[in-house]
Structure formats: structure tokens, C-alpha cells
Design a protein around this motif. Structure first.
Motif, mmCIF file in Angstrom:
data_model
loop_
_atom_site.group_PDB
_atom_site.id
_atom_site.type_symbol
_atom_site.label_atom_id
_atom_site.label_comp_id
_atom_site.label_asym_id
_atom_site.label_seq_id
_atom_site.Cartn_x
_atom_site.Cartn_y
_atom_site.Cartn_z
ATOM 1 N N ALA A 210 2.883 -47.080 -26.088
ATOM 2 C CA ALA A 210 3.360 -46.525 -27.015
ATOM 3 C C ALA A 210 3.051 -45.047 -26.992
ATOM 4 C CB ALA A 210 2.569 -46.883 -28.461
ATOM 5 N N PHE A 211 3.751 -44.130 -27.646
ATOM 6 C CA PHE A 211 3.537 -42.870 -27.514
ATOM 7 C C PHE A 211 3.976 -41.882 -28.964
ATOM 8 C CE2 PHE A 211 7.934 -43.586 -25.652
ATOM 9 C CZ PHE A 211 8.556 -42.586 -26.214
ATOM 10 N N GLY A 212 3.472 -40.848 -29.169
ATOM 11 C CA GLY A 212 4.038 -40.008 -30.474
ATOM 12 C C GLY A 212 3.673 -38.661 -29.982
ATOM 13 N N PHE B 88 -5.697 -47.239 -31.444
ATOM 14 C CA PHE B 88 -4.566 -47.981 -31.148
ATOM 15 C C PHE B 88 -4.052 -48.462 -29.839
ATOM 16 C CE2 PHE B 88 -2.130 -44.094 -31.994
ATOM 17 C CZ PHE B 88 -3.035 -43.721 -33.102
ATOM 18 N N THR B 89 -4.495 -47.635 -28.702
ATOM 19 C CA THR B 89 -3.992 -47.828 -27.493
ATOM 20 C C THR B 89 -5.457 -47.803 -26.694
ATOM 21 O OG1 THR B 89 -3.850 -45.589 -27.350
ATOM 22 C CG2 THR B 89 -1.774 -46.834 -27.477
ATOM 23 N N SER C 48 2.974 -43.683 -36.228
ATOM 24 C CA SER C 48 2.576 -44.850 -35.655
ATOM 25 C C SER C 48 2.555 -46.303 -36.399
ATOM 26 C CB SER C 48 1.079 -44.723 -35.035
ATOM 27 O OG SER C 48 1.126 -43.789 -33.856
ATOM 28 N N GLN D 288 5.312 -48.429 -35.681
ATOM 29 C CA GLN D 288 5.043 -49.358 -34.705
ATOM 30 C C GLN D 288 4.961 -51.004 -35.595
ATOM 31 O OE1 GLN D 288 1.970 -48.980 -31.927
ATOM 32 N NE2 GLN D 288 2.214 -46.733 -31.733
ATOM 33 N N GLY E 200 0.118 -38.151 -27.880
ATOM 34 C CA GLY E 200 -0.829 -38.960 -27.299
ATOM 35 C C GLY E 200 0.191 -40.307 -26.951
ATOM 36 N N CYS E 201 -0.547 -40.944 -25.932
ATOM 37 C CA CYS E 201 0.192 -42.140 -25.523
ATOM 38 C C CYS E 201 -0.808 -43.126 -24.986
ATOM 39 C CB CYS E 201 1.257 -41.723 -24.591
ATOM 40 S SG CYS E 201 0.680 -41.218 -23.182
ATOM 41 N N GLU F 208 8.036 -41.519 -32.449
ATOM 42 C CA GLU F 208 7.083 -42.417 -31.845
ATOM 43 C C GLU F 208 7.887 -43.423 -30.863
ATOM 44 O OE1 GLU F 208 4.264 -42.552 -33.349
ATOM 45 O OE2 GLU F 208 3.213 -44.422 -32.443
ATOM 46 N N PHE G 48 -7.716 -43.161 -28.458
ATOM 47 C CA PHE G 48 -6.942 -43.493 -29.899
ATOM 48 C C PHE G 48 -7.178 -44.809 -30.247
ATOM 49 C CE2 PHE G 48 -4.110 -40.302 -27.979
ATOM 50 C CZ PHE G 48 -3.933 -39.331 -29.227
ATOM 51 N N ARG H 283 -0.207 -33.462 -42.560
ATOM 52 C CA ARG H 283 -1.805 -33.528 -42.383
ATOM 53 C C ARG H 283 -1.999 -32.015 -43.470
ATOM 54 N NH1 ARG H 283 -2.987 -35.271 -36.210
ATOM 55 N NH2 ARG H 283 -1.527 -37.078 -36.372
ATOM 56 N N HIS I 73 1.030 -39.918 -39.267
ATOM 57 C CA HIS I 73 1.600 -40.195 -37.842
ATOM 58 C C HIS I 73 2.882 -41.137 -37.868
ATOM 59 C CE1 HIS I 73 -1.699 -43.166 -36.659
ATOM 60 N NE2 HIS I 73 -1.457 -43.328 -38.017
ATOM 61 N N GLN J 221 7.342 -36.297 -35.839
ATOM 62 C CA GLN J 221 7.034 -36.976 -34.577
ATOM 63 C C GLN J 221 8.180 -37.859 -34.319
ATOM 64 O OE1 GLN J 221 3.397 -38.767 -35.333
ATOM 65 N NE2 GLN J 221 2.055 -37.191 -34.575
HETATM 66 N N1 PHE Z 1 -0.330 -41.273 -33.463
HETATM 67 C C1 PHE Z 1 -0.977 -40.648 -32.608
HETATM 68 C C2 PHE Z 1 -1.220 -39.078 -33.146
HETATM 69 O O1 PHE Z 1 -0.423 -38.863 -34.253
HETATM 70 C C3 PHE Z 1 -0.203 -40.248 -31.415
HETATM 71 C C4 PHE Z 1 -0.107 -41.721 -30.592
HETATM 72 C C5 PHE Z 1 1.109 -42.456 -30.670
HETATM 73 C C6 PHE Z 1 -1.184 -42.131 -29.528
HETATM 74 C C7 PHE Z 1 1.217 -43.520 -29.935
HETATM 75 C C8 PHE Z 1 -0.896 -43.268 -28.823
HETATM 76 C C9 PHE Z 1 0.285 -43.709 -29.076
HETATM 77 O O2 PHE Z 1 -2.214 -38.546 -32.920
#
Ligand code: PHE
Length: 332
Positions: free
Chosen positions: A300-302, A256-257, A176, A179, A277-278, A216, A254, A200, A174, A214
Motif C-alpha cells: 500500500a502507499f499514500g 498498517f504496513t 488509508s 483500504q 508512506g508505503c 492511496e 506505520f 489534520r 489519511h 492524498q
Molecule cells: N496513511 C499514511 C499517512 O497518511 C501513508 C501510508 C499509506 C503509509 C499506505 C503506508 C501505506 O501518513
């Protein structure tokens, strides 16, 4: 004789000025400066003149010759320019015609989507960050609050690289890790987006690619709340798609969030497309990067960029993006 030479000079200049091509000019050259020209004849007659007239006659002959020579040179220059211009005209190639016949290339759909995403977020005050495609376990997992024993590691279907300890080096699963790299190098406030390739073990099908893209997003500032995240997503969807596309959050998880959400947008047929996700940046993640979670908060979001391109162009199959079929790609 002198009177006669004056007239010859006037006549020669008039005819030279009128000459329309270089051939005529060559004839005039012979006529006015050749062996049978008035100037040449006059020169031959000098010897027969009384001694006191020779000097003036000689001067006059030379002056006339010089005048005609000069006029001849000017006429030649004029005509040569004309010939040159005509040659330029004749040999001119209209390269624009050639260019229009050839089909200009265009940016790939995913590149177009990525560029537009960057534009939208830059317009909202974000800057663009980058990170490597090959990552260590620290950046891809540990610093993101996914320790080795964590079951979430399995859900990332990671492609490992045979380097160092087993499962220590990998293709990032990802974006992330960017970040972490950003927070390590920069103190808040932070407003970045990081687009890039991710990998993946997925088998390619209509909605998945093993190598995908992606984007981010990371914001770290004072008093950031879930409301800021929702507002940012809302604004992004409106700018990117227009007001007819709806979006929604679904509670998710997730490491990390916290809290975390899945972010969906509406398709034209009314179904929902999972974009990514976020959530609010987990305090452990901030601490791992030396940022005090008591003073700073973040979200954060991805999102999947390829999926955005699929939705935007209403493609049936995400694999179209990587088949490299120019008949398909040329449509965009
Ligand atoms: N990194 C996560 C994924 O690939 C997405 C995500 C990013 C979720 C940032 C929350 C915050 O599935």
C-alpha cells in the motif's frame, strides 16, 4: 382577342421572372391583373361578343388569369426567400467572437494533478475507489492496526467530530480507511487507487495545509513482494514526471504496513521531497478484513497530491493552492 391574351400571358410570365424586388412585383400585379389590365379589359368586352364566341373567350380569359396568378405567386415566393435570406445574413451574430473574448475556465491545479494520477494508475491496471471524508475510529485507526492505546494515533493530529463517544467519529486523517472499506467488500486480487480529501490539525504553512489531498494505493494478490512495490513506484514516477526525477525509499514505521518506508522524490535543486508512506500490508490488517494473510500479500502507499502539484509547478508555497487568487490560478 384570344391571340392577344396568349401574348399577354407570355409577356407577363417573362417580366415576373425578371422582377428583382417585391415593389416591382406589386406594379406587375396591377399591370397584368388590375382593372386596366388586358385580362380585365377582355372580360368587359365579352358581353359585346357574338354569343357563340363568349364561351371560348371566357375560358381563355380565366386560363390567362390563372396562369398569371400562378407566375405571380412563384415570383413572390422567390423574392420573399431572397429577402428572408438577406435578413438572416444581416442579423447573424458571430457568437464565436464573443466566446473567444471571454476567458474560459480551467480545472484547479490539484484537480489536474488528481486526474493525471488517476490516468497513470488506471493505465497500469488499477481501478479508482472512494470512501467518506467523515470516518469512524474503526476505519481510520483500529482496522489499520492502530488500537486505542497505540502511540501512533497521536501522530495523525486528528480532527474529531462531536458525535457518539469521545474520539469515535473524525474527519479522516489519511486515505488509508479506503483500504479497509475496499477489502471488506471485495475479495483479492485487488488493485485500487483512492484519491480524496484528508484533514489534520496542522496549521497552514509553506508546506502544510490542514485540509489536503492524498492518493492511496492498495494491491492484494498472490506472491506480492517489496519488489512489486518498488517497481510500481518507479513506473509511476517515470510516467508522471519523466525520467529526470529520481525517487528513494527510507525505512520508516506505520502500524498498517510491515516493512514500511517513506517515499521521496528529487526536486530540481537536488533536495528530496517527502511524498508519503508505503509498505507491505500488515497481516493483521488483512485478517481484520477477512483476508487470509497466509494466502494473500499486498502493498500500500499514500501520497500527498497537493505536494505533487507544488513540485510539478515549482510553487514556493503550498498555500497558493487555496488562496483562491484568480491571477494565480489563471496561469495554469
Ligand atoms: N496513511 C499514511 C499517512 O497518511 C501513508 C501510508 C499509506 C503509509 C499506505 C503506508 C501505506 O501518513
Amino acid at each position: 382577342m384570344i391571340e392577344n391574351l396568349r401574348q399577354v400571358a407570355v409577356l407577363a410570365k417573362a417580366r415576373l421572372a425578371e422582377a428583382a424586388d417585391l415593389e416591382t412585383l406589386a406594379k406587375l400585379d396591377v399591370e397584368f391583373l388590375g382593372k386596366k389590365s388586358a385580362v380585365a379589359i377582355a372580360k368587359r368586352q365579352i358581353a359585346a361578343l357574338p354569343a357563340e364566341q363568349r364561351r371560348d373567350a371566357g375560358l381563355e380569359i380565366n386560363a390567362t388569369r390563372a396562369e398569371i396568378t400562378k407566375a405571380l405567386g412563384a415570383a413572390r415566393h422567390r423574392l420573399e426567400q431572397t429577402v428572408y435570406q438577406k435578413q438572416l445574413e444581416d442579423e447573424r451574430l458571430d457568437l464565436s467572437e464573443y466566446r473567444h473574448k471571454r476567458r474560459p475556465g480551467s480545472l484547479h491545479l490539484v484537480t489536474q494533478a488528481r486526474d493525471r494520477l488517476e490516468d497513470v494508475f488506471v493505465g497500469m491496471g488499477f481501478t479508482v475507489a472512494e470512501g467518506p471524508e467523515v470516518e469512524s475510529a474503526w476505519y481510520n485507526f483500529e482496522a489499520l492496526n492502530i488500537p486505542e492505546w497505540h502511540p501512533a494515533r497521536g501522530s495523525f493530529d486528528t480532527i474529531f467530530v462531536e458525535l457518539g463517544e469521545p474520539e469515535e467519529v473524525m474527519l479522516r486523517s489519511h486515505t488509508s480507511p479506503v483500504q479497509i472499506r475496499t477489502m471488506e467488500n471485495q475479495q483479492p486480487p485487488i488493485y485500487i487507487v483512492a484519491p480524496g480529501r484528508t484533514f489534520r490539525t496542522d496549521t497552514a504553512d509553506a508546506t502544510h495545509l490542514p485540509a489536503f489531498n492524498q492518493i492511496e494505493g492498495l494491491v492484494v494478490d498472490r506472491n506480492i513482494t517489496m519488489g512489486d512495490l518498488a517497481g510500481t513506484m518507479d513506473e509511476f514516477v517515470r510516467t508522471f514526471f519523466g525520467s529526470e526525477v529520481k525517487s528513494r525509499f527510507r525505512p520508516s514505521y506505520f502500524p498498517f504496513t510491515e516493512p514500511s518506508a517513506e517515499f521521496d522524490i528529487s526536486r530540481p535543486d537536488g533536495t528530496w521531497l517527502e511524498l508519503g508512506g508505503c509498505g507491505m500490508v500488515h497481516p493483521n490488517v488483512l485478517s481484520n478484513c477477512g483476508i487470509d494473510p497466509e494466502r494473500w500479500q499486498g502493498f500500500a502507499f499514500g501520497f500527498g497530491i497537493d505536494r505533487l502539484a507544488v513540485l510539478r509547478h515549482e510553487l514556493d508555497d503550498i498555500r497558493e493552492l487555496v488562496n483562491n487568487d484568480v491571477r494565480f490560478l489563471r496561469q495554469f
